[in-house]
Motif scaffolding. Structure first.
Motif, PDB file in Angstrom:
ATOM      1  N   VAL A 102       0.884  -1.091  -0.120  1.00 11.85           N
ATOM      2  CA  VAL A 102       0.219   0.062   0.047  1.00 11.85           C
ATOM      3  C   VAL A 102       1.072   1.250   0.066  1.00 11.85           C
ATOM      4  N   GLU A 103       0.203   2.426  -0.323  1.00  8.49           N
ATOM      5  CA  GLU A 103       1.102   3.479  -0.340  1.00  8.49           C
ATOM      6  C   GLU A 103       1.362   4.342   0.976  1.00  8.49           C
ATOM      7  N   SER A 104       0.502   3.913   2.053  1.00  7.79           N
ATOM      8  CA  SER A 104       0.808   4.262   3.145  1.00  7.79           C
ATOM      9  C   SER A 104       2.044   3.930   3.917  1.00  7.79           C
ATOM     10  N   THR A 105       2.903   4.538   4.952  1.00  7.40           N
ATOM     11  CA  THR A 105       3.980   4.028   5.632  1.00  7.40           C
ATOM     12  C   THR A 105       3.603   3.778   7.158  1.00  7.40           C
ATOM     13  N   PHE A 106       3.737   2.555   7.608  1.00  2.00           N
ATOM     14  CA  PHE A 106       3.654   2.168   9.075  1.00  2.00           C
ATOM     15  C   PHE A 106       5.205   2.300   9.592  1.00  2.00           C
ATOM     16  N   GLU A 107       4.908   2.953  10.788  1.00  2.00           N
ATOM     17  CA  GLU A 107       6.158   3.314  11.650  1.00  2.00           C
ATOM     18  C   GLU A 107       5.820   2.563  12.964  1.00  2.00           C
ATOM     19  N   ILE A 108       6.340   1.391  13.345  1.00  2.00           N
ATOM     20  CA  ILE A 108       6.386   0.895  14.799  1.00  2.00           C
ATOM     21  C   ILE A 108       7.290   1.703  15.648  1.00  2.00           C
ATOM     22  N   ILE A 109       6.619   2.182  16.694  1.00  2.00           N
ATOM     23  CA  ILE A 109       7.514   2.970  17.535  1.00  2.00           C
ATOM     24  C   ILE A 109       7.796   2.319  18.777  1.00  2.00           C
ATOM     25  N   THR A 110       7.633   1.009  19.010  1.00  2.94           N
ATOM     26  CA  THR A 110       7.804   0.220  20.030  1.00  2.94           C
ATOM     27  C   THR A 110       9.110  -0.515  19.910  1.00  2.94           C
ATOM     28  N   PRO A 111       9.978  -0.325  20.891  1.00  2.76           N
ATOM     29  CA  PRO A 111      11.597  -0.887  20.705  1.00  2.76           C
ATOM     30  C   PRO A 111      11.698  -2.431  20.665  1.00  2.76           C
ATOM     31  N   GLU A 112      12.552  -3.051  20.502  1.00  4.99           N
ATOM     32  CA  GLU A 112      12.661  -4.622  20.728  1.00  4.99           C
ATOM     33  C   GLU A 112      12.195  -4.810  22.051  1.00  4.99           C
ATOM     34  N   GLY A 120      -5.607   8.499   8.707  1.00  5.95           N
ATOM     35  CA  GLY A 120      -6.363   9.321   9.883  1.00  5.95           C
ATOM     36  C   GLY A 120      -7.298   8.281  10.824  1.00  5.95           C
ATOM     37  N   ARG A 121      -8.183   8.765  11.458  1.00  3.27           N
ATOM     38  CA  ARG A 121      -9.018   8.219  12.321  1.00  3.27           C
ATOM     39  C   ARG A 121     -10.000   7.069  11.266  1.00  3.27           C
ATOM     40  N   ALA A 122     -10.128   7.625  10.234  1.00  3.74           N
ATOM     41  CA  ALA A 122     -11.074   6.667   9.368  1.00  3.74           C
ATOM     42  C   ALA A 122     -10.541   5.177   9.268  1.00  3.74           C
ATOM     43  N   ILE A 123      -9.299   5.241   9.273  1.00  4.66           N
ATOM     44  CA  ILE A 123      -8.867   3.651   9.105  1.00  4.66           C
ATOM     45  C   ILE A 123      -9.432   3.024  10.491  1.00  4.66           C
ATOM     46  N   PHE A 124      -8.907   3.462  11.554  1.00  3.47           N
ATOM     47  CA  PHE A 124      -9.469   3.054  13.041  1.00  3.47           C
ATOM     48  C   PHE A 124     -10.983   2.709  12.783  1.00  3.47           C
ATOM     49  N   ASP A 125     -11.941   3.698  12.281  1.00  2.00           N
ATOM     50  CA  ASP A 125     -13.260   3.345  12.395  1.00  2.00           C
ATOM     51  C   ASP A 125     -13.433   2.292  11.277  1.00  2.00           C
ATOM     52  N   TYR A 126     -12.990   2.019  10.286  1.00  2.73           N
ATOM     53  CA  TYR A 126     -13.010   0.949   9.432  1.00  2.73           C
ATOM     54  C   TYR A 126     -12.668  -0.393  10.109  1.00  2.73           C
ATOM     55  N   PHE A 138      -2.882 -12.683  10.523  1.00  3.04           N
ATOM     56  CA  PHE A 138      -2.858 -12.610   9.087  1.00  3.04           C
ATOM     57  C   PHE A 138      -4.162 -11.977   8.788  1.00  3.04           C
ATOM     58  N   ASN A 139      -5.401 -12.167   9.273  1.00  8.80           N
ATOM     59  CA  ASN A 139      -6.626 -11.832   8.811  1.00  8.80           C
ATOM     60  C   ASN A 139      -6.794 -10.106   9.045  1.00  8.80           C
ATOM     61  N   PHE A 140      -6.024  -9.612  10.195  1.00 14.84           N
ATOM     62  CA  PHE A 140      -5.759  -8.178  10.640  1.00 14.84           C
ATOM     63  C   PHE A 140      -5.224  -7.531   9.345  1.00 14.84           C
ATOM     64  N   GLY A 141      -4.060  -7.985   8.790  1.00 19.72           N
ATOM     65  CA  GLY A 141      -3.271  -7.440   7.844  1.00 19.72           C
ATOM     66  C   GLY A 141      -4.258  -7.461   6.638  1.00 19.72           C
ATOM     67  N   GLN A 142      -4.871  -8.428   6.330  1.00 19.43           N
ATOM     68  CA  GLN A 142      -5.822  -8.382   5.226  1.00 19.43           C
ATOM     69  C   GLN A 142      -6.859  -7.310   4.973  1.00 19.43           C
ATOM     70  N   ILE A 143      -7.396  -7.198   6.317  1.00 21.91           N
ATOM     71  CA  ILE A 143      -8.545  -6.300   6.570  1.00 21.91           C
ATOM     72  C   ILE A 143      -8.062  -4.846   6.629  1.00 21.91           C
ATOM     73  N   LEU A 144      -6.844  -4.633   7.221  1.00 17.49           N
ATOM     74  CA  LEU A 144      -6.153  -3.415   7.182  1.00 17.49           C
ATOM     75  C   LEU A 144      -5.778  -2.991   5.943  1.00 17.49           C
ATOM     76  N   ILE A 147      -7.271   0.347   3.815  1.00 15.99           N
ATOM     77  CA  ILE A 147      -6.502   1.518   3.224  1.00 15.99           C
ATOM     78  C   ILE A 147      -6.799   1.596   1.429  1.00 15.99           C
ATOM     79  N   LEU A 148      -6.802   0.435   0.759  1.00 12.63           N
ATOM     80  CA  LEU A 148      -6.808   0.454  -0.571  1.00 12.63           C
ATOM     81  C   LEU A 148      -8.215   1.034  -0.852  1.00 12.63           C
ATOM     82  N   GLN A 149      -9.014   0.616  -0.222  1.00 12.36           N
ATOM     83  CA  GLN A 149     -10.552   1.484  -0.585  1.00 12.36           C
ATOM     84  C   GLN A 149     -10.458   2.815  -0.383  1.00 12.36           C
TER      85      GLN A 149
END
Length: 424
Positions: A348-358, A372-378, A409-415, A419-421
């Protein structure tokens, strides 16, 4: 462990998971007629199915025995709370006598501060992490003001380095040494609620003790989540809630740890109540307080049995599985979730940044740049229960008792679909 972002890989990981059978021991909310994918065990754990019987047993004893339930119930209310001490000791790395269960988290921190924050003209400062959980901030500020001190002077916050999302242990230790003999107390959240970082509690405790300070930990996000050895680390005190990873129910009773060396003392500063007196003399109604020689000396009133029943039910599951097995799955599950996030990020064109360290437990905190918050609502609409934090962070906490690799895995597909929608 080799991962692939495929349903087959996720299912193979679940088939090899010795804890997968425990999924059926929990109740799941449903959205669109299906069990949710639940990522908010860091706020409220799911309900274990065994909970109902424990609560029903208390209700039955109350119905049939009334006041006599204190002594003649199957699990007498008189010593009900003591049944939690051994199991909790295994979870937090403590001796049973160092554990008690009472009140709620911030109430217990206030009570423990009476004993372990004793400011003098020279030694009066408290060290904590910057932007601690608001309740801890309010608690510390009010304690300092109660002693007639200025929070701006008395509270020392350890900051992250510019541009970084986590604290460095060396910076915490350096600040402890810098404050030196002015430091009365170190009190930090063992796992940060926002970024999911696990602090190096052993090293920080040793540093605090080396300058003569008391050291305590707020373990709200740590208990039932990460490896703890409170006794061996030399921690003076700690407190935690039970409704997150411990699955005891909303707003339920808090646990405390008081190091063995502080127990059995009549001269320690402490707010005291009837239930903290020795059991042998409690009903003699003596005018002088005679403390139990355990952490129960910090109890004030008889404990709320209907709150302790779900906690005891959950602890039986923890005792059956053991923390090391839970931590092993937690590490594997969180690693797979991280892998899935980065694989979706490539698509996808978005960029995820994990801010949790190891240094982490279950939780991954993820910046969704460009979203934005729209992806949370989705996600919520699609039955993925996540947590939103401003400005654009979602917190994902795959608790090992009831989350699966297939969920990841299913979460990743829904996410990805969400984003693509949005961009279509």
């Amino acid at each position: 462990m080799t991962f692939q972002n495929t349903l087959e890989c996720a299912q193979e990981l679940d088939a090899a998971d010795p804890l997968s059978k425990y999924r059926k021991e929990f109740h799941y909310p449903q959205v669109n007629g299906k069990d949710v994918i639940y990522f908010t065990g860091n706020s409220l754990g799911l309900q274990p199915k065994c909970t109902q019987k424990f609560v029903d047993d208390v209700m039955k004893d109350w119905r049939e025995l009334a006041v006599e339930g204190h002594f003649y119930a199957d699990k007498p209310w008189w010593d009900y709370h003591e049944r939690l001490a051994e199991g909790l000791g295994k979870v937090v790395g403590a001796h049973p006598e160092e554990i008690s269960v009472m009140n709620t988290l911030t109430v217990n921190l206030h009570l423990l501060m009476v004993s372990f924050y004793r400011p003098t003209n020279k030694r009066y400062k408290i060290l904590c992490e910057e932007k601690a959980f608001p309740s801890d901030q309010y608690m510390l500020q009010s304690q300092v003001k109660y002693h007639g001190l200025d929070p701006k002077d008395a509270i020392v916050e350890v900051k992250k380095r510019p541009g970084e999302h986590y604290w460095r242990t060396e910076d915490v230790v350096h600040k402890i040494k810098e404050v030196g003999d002015e430091l009365a107390l170190v009190l930090i959240g063992g796992v940060n609620y926002y970024n999911g970082q696990v602090f190096n509690m052993k090293t920080i405790t040793q540093a605090g003790k080396s300058v003569g300070a008391f050291v305590g930990w707020d373990l709200a996000h740590a208990v039932g989540n990460v490896d703890l050895k409170l006794h061996d680390w030399g921690v003076d005190f700690a407190a935690w809630c039970s409704y997150k990873y411990m699955n005891s129910g909303p707003g339920n009773a808090s646990g405390i740890f008081v190091r063995q060396k502080h127990l059995g003392k009549k001269d320690i500063p402490r707010f005291e109540g009837w239930w903290g007196t020795k059991k042998e003399t409690r009903f003699l109604m003596q005018p002088e307080f005679d403390p139990i020689e355990t952490a129960d000396a910090w109890q004030l009133s008889n404990p709320p049995i209907l709150s302790l029943a779900p906690y005891l039910a959950s602890l039986e599951l923890f005792d059956e599985v053991g923390m090391q097995a839970l931590i092993q799955k937690q590490q594997n599950l969180t690693a797979f979730l991280e892998f899935v996030l980065y694989e979706v990020d490539k698509e996808v064109e978005s960029t995820f940044e994990i801010i949790t360290p190891e240094e982490r437990g279950c939780q991954l905190s993820v910046f969704l740049h460009g979203e934005g918050r729209a992806i949370f609502d989705y996600l919520m609409k699609e039955g993925v229960i996540v947590d939103w934090r401003e400005p654009n962070v979602i917190r994902l906490a795959p608790a090992p008792f009831y989350c699966s690799f297939t969920d990841m895995f299913n979460f990743g597909q829904i996410l990805k679909q969400g984003i693509l929608q949005k961009s279509a």
